[in-house]
Scaffold this motif. Sequence first.
Motif, PDB file in Angstrom:
ATOM      1  N   GLU A 155      -8.519 -10.670  16.486  1.00  0.00           N
ATOM      2  CA  GLU A 155      -8.562  -9.734  17.598  1.00  0.00           C
ATOM      3  C   GLU A 155      -8.533  -8.274  17.135  1.00  0.00           C
ATOM      4  N   GLY A 156      -7.637  -7.951  16.243  1.00  0.00           N
ATOM      5  CA  GLY A 156      -7.509  -6.563  15.796  1.00  0.00           C
ATOM      6  C   GLY A 156      -8.515  -6.268  14.712  1.00  0.00           C
ATOM      7  N   CYS A 157      -8.015  -5.765  13.593  1.00  0.00           N
ATOM      8  CA  CYS A 157      -8.889  -5.505  12.458  1.00  0.00           C
ATOM      9  C   CYS A 157      -9.393  -6.835  11.908  1.00  0.00           C
ATOM     10  N   VAL A 158     -10.727  -6.952  11.719  1.00  0.00           N
ATOM     11  CA  VAL A 158     -11.286  -8.239  11.309  1.00  0.00           C
ATOM     12  C   VAL A 158     -10.858  -8.645   9.897  1.00  0.00           C
ATOM     13  N   PHE A 159     -10.477  -7.679   9.105  1.00  0.00           N
ATOM     14  CA  PHE A 159     -10.112  -7.983   7.719  1.00  0.00           C
ATOM     15  C   PHE A 159      -8.605  -8.236   7.574  1.00  0.00           C
ATOM     16  N   SER A 160      -7.837  -7.956   8.645  1.00  0.00           N
ATOM     17  CA  SER A 160      -6.375  -7.994   8.513  1.00  0.00           C
ATOM     18  C   SER A 160      -5.797  -9.303   7.957  1.00  0.00           C
ATOM     19  N   PRO A 161      -6.337 -10.506   8.301  1.00  0.00           N
ATOM     20  CA  PRO A 161      -5.694 -11.717   7.767  1.00  0.00           C
ATOM     21  C   PRO A 161      -5.720 -11.808   6.246  1.00  0.00           C
ATOM     22  N   ARG A 162      -6.678 -11.134   5.599  1.00  0.00           N
ATOM     23  CA  ARG A 162      -6.774 -11.232   4.145  1.00  0.00           C
ATOM     24  C   ARG A 162      -6.399  -9.925   3.455  1.00  0.00           C
ATOM     25  N   CYS A 163      -6.155  -8.901   4.237  1.00  0.00           N
ATOM     26  CA  CYS A 163      -5.999  -7.568   3.657  1.00  0.00           C
ATOM     27  C   CYS A 163      -4.713  -7.440   2.858  1.00  0.00           C
ATOM     28  N   PRO A 164      -4.806  -6.998   1.607  1.00  0.00           N
ATOM     29  CA  PRO A 164      -3.591  -6.833   0.809  1.00  0.00           C
ATOM     30  C   PRO A 164      -2.717  -5.673   1.290  1.00  0.00           C
ATOM     31  N   GLU A 165      -3.286  -4.763   2.083  1.00  0.00           N
ATOM     32  CA  GLU A 165      -2.519  -3.595   2.524  1.00  0.00           C
ATOM     33  C   GLU A 165      -2.151  -3.685   4.002  1.00  0.00           C
ATOM     34  N   ALA A 166      -2.344  -4.859   4.604  1.00  0.00           N
ATOM     35  CA  ALA A 166      -2.148  -4.960   6.051  1.00  0.00           C
ATOM     36  C   ALA A 166      -0.678  -4.883   6.443  1.00  0.00           C
ATOM     37  N   VAL A 167      -0.420  -4.301   7.608  1.00  0.00           N
ATOM     38  CA  VAL A 167       0.909  -4.311   8.214  1.00  0.00           C
ATOM     39  C   VAL A 167       0.777  -5.109   9.518  1.00  0.00           C
ATOM     40  N   PRO A 168       1.889  -5.558  10.103  1.00  0.00           N
ATOM     41  CA  PRO A 168       1.772  -6.423  11.291  1.00  0.00           C
ATOM     42  C   PRO A 168       0.899  -5.846  12.407  1.00  0.00           C
ATOM     43  N   GLU A 169       0.916  -4.528  12.613  1.00  0.00           N
ATOM     44  CA  GLU A 169       0.134  -3.948  13.717  1.00  0.00           C
ATOM     45  C   GLU A 169      -1.366  -4.184  13.557  1.00  0.00           C
ATOM     46  N   CYS A 170      -1.827  -4.331  12.303  1.00  0.00           N
ATOM     47  CA  CYS A 170      -3.261  -4.467  12.043  1.00  0.00           C
ATOM     48  C   CYS A 170      -3.878  -5.632  12.801  1.00  0.00           C
ATOM     49  N   ALA A 171      -3.066  -6.668  13.075  1.00  0.00           N
ATOM     50  CA  ALA A 171      -3.599  -7.842  13.744  1.00  0.00           C
ATOM     51  C   ALA A 171      -3.946  -7.565  15.198  1.00  0.00           C
ATOM     52  N   PHE A 172      -3.440  -6.460  15.769  1.00  0.00           N
ATOM     53  CA  PHE A 172      -3.694  -6.173  17.183  1.00  0.00           C
ATOM     54  C   PHE A 172      -4.550  -4.942  17.408  1.00  0.00           C
ATOM     55  N   GLU A 173      -4.462  -3.963  16.496  1.00  0.00           N
ATOM     56  CA  GLU A 173      -5.192  -2.718  16.694  1.00  0.00           C
ATOM     57  C   GLU A 173      -6.668  -2.900  16.401  1.00  0.00           C
ATOM     58  N   LYS A 174      -7.487  -2.683  17.385  1.00  0.00           N
ATOM     59  CA  LYS A 174      -8.932  -2.711  17.156  1.00  0.00           C
ATOM     60  C   LYS A 174      -9.287  -1.454  16.354  1.00  0.00           C
ATOM     61  N   GLN A 175     -10.037  -1.627  15.273  1.00  0.00           N
ATOM     62  CA  GLN A 175     -10.335  -0.477  14.423  1.00  0.00           C
ATOM     63  C   GLN A 175     -11.708   0.105  14.748  1.00  0.00           C
ATOM     64  N   GLU A 176     -11.784   1.427  14.738  1.00  0.00           N
ATOM     65  CA  GLU A 176     -13.072   2.096  14.938  1.00  0.00           C
ATOM     66  C   GLU A 176     -13.454   2.818  13.650  1.00  0.00           C
ATOM     67  N   LEU A 177     -14.760   3.088  13.490  1.00  0.00           N
ATOM     68  CA  LEU A 177     -15.196   3.857  12.332  1.00  0.00           C
ATOM     69  C   LEU A 177     -14.762   5.303  12.517  1.00  0.00           C
ATOM     70  N   ARG A 178     -14.108   5.865  11.509  1.00  0.00           N
ATOM     71  CA  ARG A 178     -13.695   7.261  11.581  1.00  0.00           C
ATOM     72  C   ARG A 178     -14.280   7.997  10.385  1.00  0.00           C
ATOM     73  N   GLY A 179     -14.589   9.256  10.585  1.00  0.00           N
ATOM     74  CA  GLY A 179     -15.120  10.042   9.483  1.00  0.00           C
ATOM     75  C   GLY A 179     -13.992  10.649   8.663  1.00  0.00           C
ATOM     76  N   ILE A 180     -13.962  10.355   7.370  1.00  0.00           N
ATOM     77  CA  ILE A 180     -13.007  10.984   6.455  1.00  0.00           C
ATOM     78  C   ILE A 180     -13.791  11.405   5.231  1.00  0.00           C
ATOM     79  N   ASP A 181     -13.705  12.674   4.846  1.00  0.00           N
ATOM     80  CA  ASP A 181     -14.281  13.068   3.553  1.00  0.00           C
ATOM     81  C   ASP A 181     -15.742  12.673   3.381  1.00  0.00           C
ATOM     82  N   HIS A 182     -16.581  12.978   4.313  1.00  0.00           N
ATOM     83  CA  HIS A 182     -18.010  12.667   4.221  1.00  0.00           C
ATOM     84  C   HIS A 182     -18.303  11.176   4.236  1.00  0.00           C
ATOM     85  N   ARG A 183     -17.358  10.377   4.646  1.00  0.00           N
ATOM     86  CA  ARG A 183     -17.735   8.969   4.801  1.00  0.00           C
ATOM     87  C   ARG A 183     -17.074   8.373   6.028  1.00  0.00           C
TER      88      ARG A 183
END
Lengths: 324, 330
Positions: free
Chosen positions: B295-323
């Motif tokens: 439901e949240g971030c699609v990579f969260s179940p495997r993400c080595p840096e994930a925190v519990p909130e990642c499973a619920f927060e839908k992630q959007e593309l954001r611009g940081i540093d030209h990317r």
Amino acid sequence: MTLLSIRDLCVDYLAQDRTVRAVDRFSLDIPKGESFGIVGESGSGKSTLILALMGLLSKRKALVTGSALLDGADLIAMSEDERRAVRWKKMSIVFQNAMNSFSPVHRIGKMMQDIYFAHCPDSAKAERRTRMEELLGLVGLPPRVCDLYPHELSGGMMQRVNIALSLMFNPELLIMDEATTALDVVTQTQILKEIAQLEEKLDITRVMVTHDISVVASSCENVVVMYAGRCLEVGSVKTVLTKPAHPYTKGLIGGFPAEDEEGSDEEKRPLTSIPGTLPDLGAVPAGCIFEPRCDQSADACKSASVNLASLDDGRKVRCRRYGG
Amino acid sequence: MRETAPVLCVENVRKHYVSRKKHRMRDGRVVRKAAVKSVDGVSLTLFDGEILGVIGESGCGKSTLGRLIVRLESPSDGKVLYRGTEAETLYKKDKLAFRRTTQMVFQNPFETFDPRYTIGKTLIHTLRLHRIGADDAERISLISAQLEQAGLTPAKRMLARYPHEMSGGQLQRVSIIRSLMLGPEVIVADEPVSMLDISMRADIINLLYASARRERVGLIFISHDISLTRYISDFIAVMYLGNIVEYGKASEVVGRPMHPYTKVLVSNSPSADPLETRQPIMIIGEPATPIDVPEGCVFSPRCPEAVPECAFEKQELRGIDHRLIRCSRV
């Protein structure tokens, strides 16, 4: 201590009206505990070499000569019964297509236990089951995999099962024939890393057959470069792949982009390829096998045959310019 | 390079297939009909002469995205725009003209040629279909010039060959030439070298690179080979389960990955340099199927840096540093 010593191994495939020499006078010593990567393009004879070692070539279709001593026993001269005692127990193999190595209508555990039973008919049922779960644990799979069918597992899990299977009788020599080629990069690296750990733990010598130089560079200590059934260069990965001597090895490495290159157009080194195609192995030229495609060939290369010559840094090269 | 309008705009494109097999979802439910979200909201732009690399593991939707761009599939939602006009409209108006605008190079060249036609016959047929060249003699000279430029000499003998008489590398070059002769504005190359031996790879890569630079063709290079994609591309989009998770300049995305998935992907890609000391990041599991996406971030179940909130927060593309990055924790 040398674990496997291959001497002048030749494999001739018998076609209807001619013979095709797929492996030509191949010699190699594999010391215990040192991992070897055999690289070559399609048609270079790397898989044929492995099949000949395992005794998997049909006698009607292929003629194998030479010798391959595994702990003093000649794999080539062995009878089928003797070979059965060696397979799985002293040497085992993992093939490329994991899914096709299993029957789709039997559970994983059942098939694994069948193999165990065939080699240890006296074993008790409970003992077999424990050993299976132990093996699956080694490759990071839960025991419930025993009760699943092959189609219920992903490609990476299936390949792990195959590796577990090959470790069943603690072999000394583990051969992987393109075992990770069909997997995704991430899964491939993870499995290779696990194998490297198992190797140390279980004292296994690994031989990897692959077309992917980067896999060998990141997971093996030594590399054998094969071309048209011959070994063109052999040595430690660090010397051969960083400072290739044979023009063919140079050509192969030229096809890879360097890691630290920046993206701008001017700096980009164009990738190089090797012109031409593999020679017809049914009618090989008299001189160097690579001569027709070599960018440094001379007249002498066309007539005189070349042998492997040892260099100061420990590698061997089959090229006239290095005294071969 | 980017002063003009883009040749290709992909706006929030989705492609959902329907699977009528039994599936067990993560929460234990068994469903008989499920949506396979192959591409789930992808946006990108491509300028003339630009090379965009798309990388990701199998099943991430990169090939479907390629097929959507050349309209071999029609999107479930969203738009593919060529110079501001929707691909759907262009395609309905004049199929041949649309095919001349955008071409695809497939993975296996032996499957894209009729085995019973000689190379010459296939290529002449293509040109005749698109009414290029006044007569066959002119077409042959056009084709010969192109073949020789790509190093397929002598062209006369190449034209008389059947596909099985050529090596994979030669045939793949012919298939790229076949695309280029139509004067396309966009070429989608889907794993064009993964079938080929290393000694042949360079010819294909150099030909694609030259066509983008010289003919100003926009190239989308789909591959799982990270070092090769970095070599050829100006920009790279990293895909995971139908979404772009990171987008930026090729050297930056691979050189300094910011999204956790890109970090995993880059650190796990084997290098041909044995002195490379990069340590692969260990990760659990394998890519989830695009059937039952988290439901949240699609990579969260495997993400080595994930925190519990990642499973619920839908992630959007954001611009940081030209990317662009799809992760709120960066």
